[in-house]
Design a protein around this motif. Structure first.
Motif, PDB file in Angstrom:
ATOM      1  N   TYR A 183       2.996   1.128  -0.400  1.00  0.00           N
ATOM      2  CA  TYR A 183       2.892   0.546  -1.736  1.00  0.00           C
ATOM      3  C   TYR A 183       3.485  -0.856  -1.689  1.00  0.00           C
ATOM      4  O   TYR A 183       4.615  -1.049  -1.253  1.00  0.00           O
ATOM      5  CB  TYR A 183       3.614   1.423  -2.758  1.00  0.00           C
ATOM      6  CG  TYR A 183       2.746   2.567  -3.204  1.00  0.00           C
ATOM      7  CD1 TYR A 183       2.031   2.495  -4.396  1.00  0.00           C
ATOM      8  CD2 TYR A 183       2.593   3.697  -2.401  1.00  0.00           C
ATOM      9  CE1 TYR A 183       1.198   3.538  -4.787  1.00  0.00           C
ATOM     10  CE2 TYR A 183       1.764   4.734  -2.791  1.00  0.00           C
ATOM     11  CZ  TYR A 183       1.072   4.649  -3.974  1.00  0.00           C
ATOM     12  OH  TYR A 183       0.238   5.673  -4.342  1.00  0.00           O
ATOM     13  N   SER A 184       2.692  -1.812  -2.124  1.00  0.00           N
ATOM     14  CA  SER A 184       3.088  -3.210  -1.987  1.00  0.00           C
ATOM     15  C   SER A 184       2.917  -3.908  -3.325  1.00  0.00           C
ATOM     16  O   SER A 184       1.805  -4.282  -3.705  1.00  0.00           O
ATOM     17  CB  SER A 184       2.233  -3.885  -0.910  1.00  0.00           C
ATOM     18  OG  SER A 184       2.668  -5.203  -0.691  1.00  0.00           O
ATOM     19  N   GLY A 185       4.025  -4.052  -4.064  1.00  0.00           N
ATOM     20  CA  GLY A 185       3.985  -4.728  -5.343  1.00  0.00           C
ATOM     21  C   GLY A 185       4.550  -6.123  -5.217  1.00  0.00           C
ATOM     22  O   GLY A 185       3.841  -7.083  -4.945  1.00  0.00           O
ATOM     23  N   HIS A 186       5.861  -6.237  -5.369  1.00  0.00           N
ATOM     24  CA  HIS A 186       6.508  -7.545  -5.288  1.00  0.00           C
ATOM     25  C   HIS A 186       6.953  -7.898  -3.871  1.00  0.00           C
ATOM     26  O   HIS A 186       7.460  -8.995  -3.638  1.00  0.00           O
ATOM     27  CB  HIS A 186       7.704  -7.599  -6.243  1.00  0.00           C
ATOM     28  CG  HIS A 186       7.298  -7.724  -7.680  1.00  0.00           C
ATOM     29  ND1 HIS A 186       8.179  -8.026  -8.690  1.00  0.00           N
ATOM     30  CD2 HIS A 186       6.078  -7.597  -8.276  1.00  0.00           C
ATOM     31  CE1 HIS A 186       7.526  -8.083  -9.834  1.00  0.00           C
ATOM     32  NE2 HIS A 186       6.260  -7.807  -9.615  1.00  0.00           N
ATOM     33  N   SER A 187       6.767  -7.000  -2.913  1.00  0.00           N
ATOM     34  CA  SER A 187       7.095  -7.337  -1.526  1.00  0.00           C
ATOM     35  C   SER A 187       6.112  -8.389  -1.034  1.00  0.00           C
ATOM     36  O   SER A 187       4.940  -8.379  -1.391  1.00  0.00           O
ATOM     37  CB  SER A 187       7.033  -6.096  -0.634  1.00  0.00           C
ATOM     38  OG  SER A 187       5.747  -5.529  -0.653  1.00  0.00           O
ATOM     39  N   ASN A 188       6.595  -9.310  -0.197  1.00  0.00           N
ATOM     40  CA  ASN A 188       5.793 -10.471   0.196  1.00  0.00           C
ATOM     41  C   ASN A 188       5.111 -10.231   1.536  1.00  0.00           C
ATOM     42  O   ASN A 188       5.317 -10.969   2.499  1.00  0.00           O
ATOM     43  CB  ASN A 188       6.672 -11.719   0.243  1.00  0.00           C
ATOM     44  CG  ASN A 188       5.960 -12.932  -0.303  1.00  0.00           C
ATOM     45  OD1 ASN A 188       4.814 -12.868  -0.728  1.00  0.00           O
ATOM     46  ND2 ASN A 188       6.639 -14.060  -0.296  1.00  0.00           N
ATOM     47  N   ASP A 231      11.517   1.192  -6.616  1.00  0.00           N
ATOM     48  CA  ASP A 231      11.990   1.920  -5.428  1.00  0.00           C
ATOM     49  C   ASP A 231      10.852   2.364  -4.514  1.00  0.00           C
ATOM     50  O   ASP A 231      11.078   2.683  -3.346  1.00  0.00           O
ATOM     51  CB  ASP A 231      12.812   3.146  -5.848  1.00  0.00           C
ATOM     52  CG  ASP A 231      14.165   2.783  -6.435  1.00  0.00           C
ATOM     53  OD1 ASP A 231      14.669   1.671  -6.154  1.00  0.00           O
ATOM     54  OD2 ASP A 231      14.725   3.609  -7.185  1.00  0.00           O
ATOM     55  N   PHE A 232       9.620   2.415  -5.033  1.00  0.00           N
ATOM     56  CA  PHE A 232       8.481   2.829  -4.213  1.00  0.00           C
ATOM     57  C   PHE A 232       7.963   1.704  -3.317  1.00  0.00           C
ATOM     58  O   PHE A 232       7.214   1.950  -2.378  1.00  0.00           O
ATOM     59  CB  PHE A 232       7.322   3.293  -5.099  1.00  0.00           C
ATOM     60  CG  PHE A 232       7.522   4.632  -5.775  1.00  0.00           C
ATOM     61  CD1 PHE A 232       8.762   5.282  -5.755  1.00  0.00           C
ATOM     62  CD2 PHE A 232       6.475   5.247  -6.446  1.00  0.00           C
ATOM     63  CE1 PHE A 232       8.938   6.506  -6.387  1.00  0.00           C
ATOM     64  CE2 PHE A 232       6.638   6.479  -7.070  1.00  0.00           C
ATOM     65  CZ  PHE A 232       7.871   7.105  -7.046  1.00  0.00           C
ATOM     66  N   ASP A 233       8.342   0.480  -3.634  1.00  0.00           N
ATOM     67  CA  ASP A 233       7.794  -0.673  -2.921  1.00  0.00           C
ATOM     68  C   ASP A 233       8.143  -0.618  -1.435  1.00  0.00           C
ATOM     69  O   ASP A 233       9.291  -0.400  -1.063  1.00  0.00           O
ATOM     70  CB  ASP A 233       8.345  -1.975  -3.518  1.00  0.00           C
ATOM     71  CG  ASP A 233       7.383  -3.137  -3.360  1.00  0.00           C
ATOM     72  OD1 ASP A 233       7.032  -3.445  -2.220  1.00  0.00           O
ATOM     73  OD2 ASP A 233       6.980  -3.712  -4.373  1.00  0.00           O
ATOM     74  N   LYS A 285      -0.807  -6.369   5.797  1.00  0.00           N
ATOM     75  CA  LYS A 285      -0.122  -5.482   6.739  1.00  0.00           C
ATOM     76  C   LYS A 285       0.389  -4.240   6.037  1.00  0.00           C
ATOM     77  O   LYS A 285       0.379  -3.141   6.615  1.00  0.00           O
ATOM     78  CB  LYS A 285       1.018  -6.242   7.424  1.00  0.00           C
ATOM     79  CG  LYS A 285       0.538  -7.328   8.372  1.00  0.00           C
ATOM     80  CD  LYS A 285       1.689  -8.024   9.069  1.00  0.00           C
ATOM     81  CE  LYS A 285       1.177  -9.068  10.066  1.00  0.00           C
ATOM     82  NZ  LYS A 285       2.289  -9.781  10.753  1.00  0.00           N
ATOM     83  N   ASP A 286       0.845  -4.366   4.786  1.00  0.00           N
ATOM     84  CA  ASP A 286       1.268  -3.184   4.026  1.00  0.00           C
ATOM     85  C   ASP A 286       0.081  -2.285   3.712  1.00  0.00           C
ATOM     86  O   ASP A 286       0.196  -1.058   3.762  1.00  0.00           O
ATOM     87  CB  ASP A 286       1.971  -3.604   2.734  1.00  0.00           C
ATOM     88  CG  ASP A 286       3.453  -3.897   2.947  1.00  0.00           C
ATOM     89  OD1 ASP A 286       3.932  -3.772   4.096  1.00  0.00           O
ATOM     90  OD2 ASP A 286       4.131  -4.249   1.959  1.00  0.00           O
ATOM     91  N   ASN A 287      -1.070  -2.883   3.375  1.00  0.00           N
ATOM     92  CA  ASN A 287      -2.283  -2.085   3.172  1.00  0.00           C
ATOM     93  C   ASN A 287      -2.603  -1.294   4.432  1.00  0.00           C
ATOM     94  O   ASN A 287      -2.947  -0.103   4.383  1.00  0.00           O
ATOM     95  CB  ASN A 287      -3.474  -2.968   2.835  1.00  0.00           C
ATOM     96  CG  ASN A 287      -3.382  -3.656   1.489  1.00  0.00           C
ATOM     97  OD1 ASN A 287      -3.948  -4.722   1.289  1.00  0.00           O
ATOM     98  ND2 ASN A 287      -2.675  -3.065   0.534  1.00  0.00           N
TER      99      ASN A 287
END
Length: 218
Positions: free
Chosen positions: A20-25, A88-90, A13-15
């Motif tokens: 930007y999706s790093g450590h977000s679940n 902070d970009f996540d 869903k973030d894609n």
């Protein structure tokens, strides 16, 4: 280890929202669920592994769960395999980053390879963490094991770069799309990249990753 399969998680869903999706679940998108289904169908027909490892983020386990269940293999989570910490970009889009963090945005967009995401990681820190996770897997593997890692674009890039040149130097030269398969075979301790970024699903489900950079003045 005899062979290593590297799978990137399916579209999320973030894609979809270009965040930007790093450590977000983040969860798989509807497109990602279709990618995952076709990926697992391909794997079921063509791939036999002994062990499956994923990151601690649900998009990796969700991507490969159907295959693991079909083969009766327990999925093992390794937190060190997580994507880069974007700090902070996540969870932000590029436009939101430009608005909230204009100076950091310009530095990032100019292609500084060692850019550290505000309150997050830089490439070296992410690489070291990912490879620490990979070494745990090697330690728990014997020479006949065929292993699968379902991770993230950053994770797959770092592992391939480590195995080929023993550094993160190739990281930014590698592009890995969602739900794709890469294969590394081992002749003893010698790694051979047999396949990279194979797309096992209908091309209509492709959602290509686009990298943007601002050219530095010379």
């Amino acid at each position: 280890m005899k062979k290593l399969y590297l799978v990137r998680h399916a579209h999320t869903k973030d894609n979809e929202l270009k965040k930007y999706s790093g450590h977000s679940n983040t969860e798989l998108s509807e497109t990602g669920k279709k990618q995952s289904k076709q990926l697992c169908e391909f794997l079921n027909k063509n791939v036999e592994v002994n062990k499956i490892y994923v990151s601690a983020l649900r998009r990796t386990s969700d991507t490969i769960l159907e295959y693991a269940n079909e083969k009766g293999i327990d999925i093992k989570k390794i937190e060190e395999l997580n994507e880069m910490d974007f700090g902070d970009f996540d969870g932000l889009t590029l436009a939101e980053i430009e608005k909230k963090y204009p100076e950091e945005y310009m530095e990032f967009m100019q292609g500084n390879a060692m850019f550290r995401f505000p309150k997050g990681e830089n490439i070296e820190e992410c690489y070291n963490r990912n490879i620490e996770g990979l070494k745990k897997i090697f330690k728990n593997s014997n020479e006949d094991d065929v292993v699968m890692i379902c991770g993230h674009m950053g994770t797959v890039r770092n592992i391939i770069s480590y195995l080929l040149v023993n550094s993160y130097d190739l990281h930014w030269n590698i592009k890995i799309e969602n739900a794709t398969v890469s294969v590394i075979e081992f002749l003893g301790d010698y790694p051979i990249l047999k396949m990279m970024g194979y797309i096992p699903y209908d091309f209509s489900l492709m959602r290509p990753h686009i990298t943007k950079r601002i050219r530095k003045e010379r």
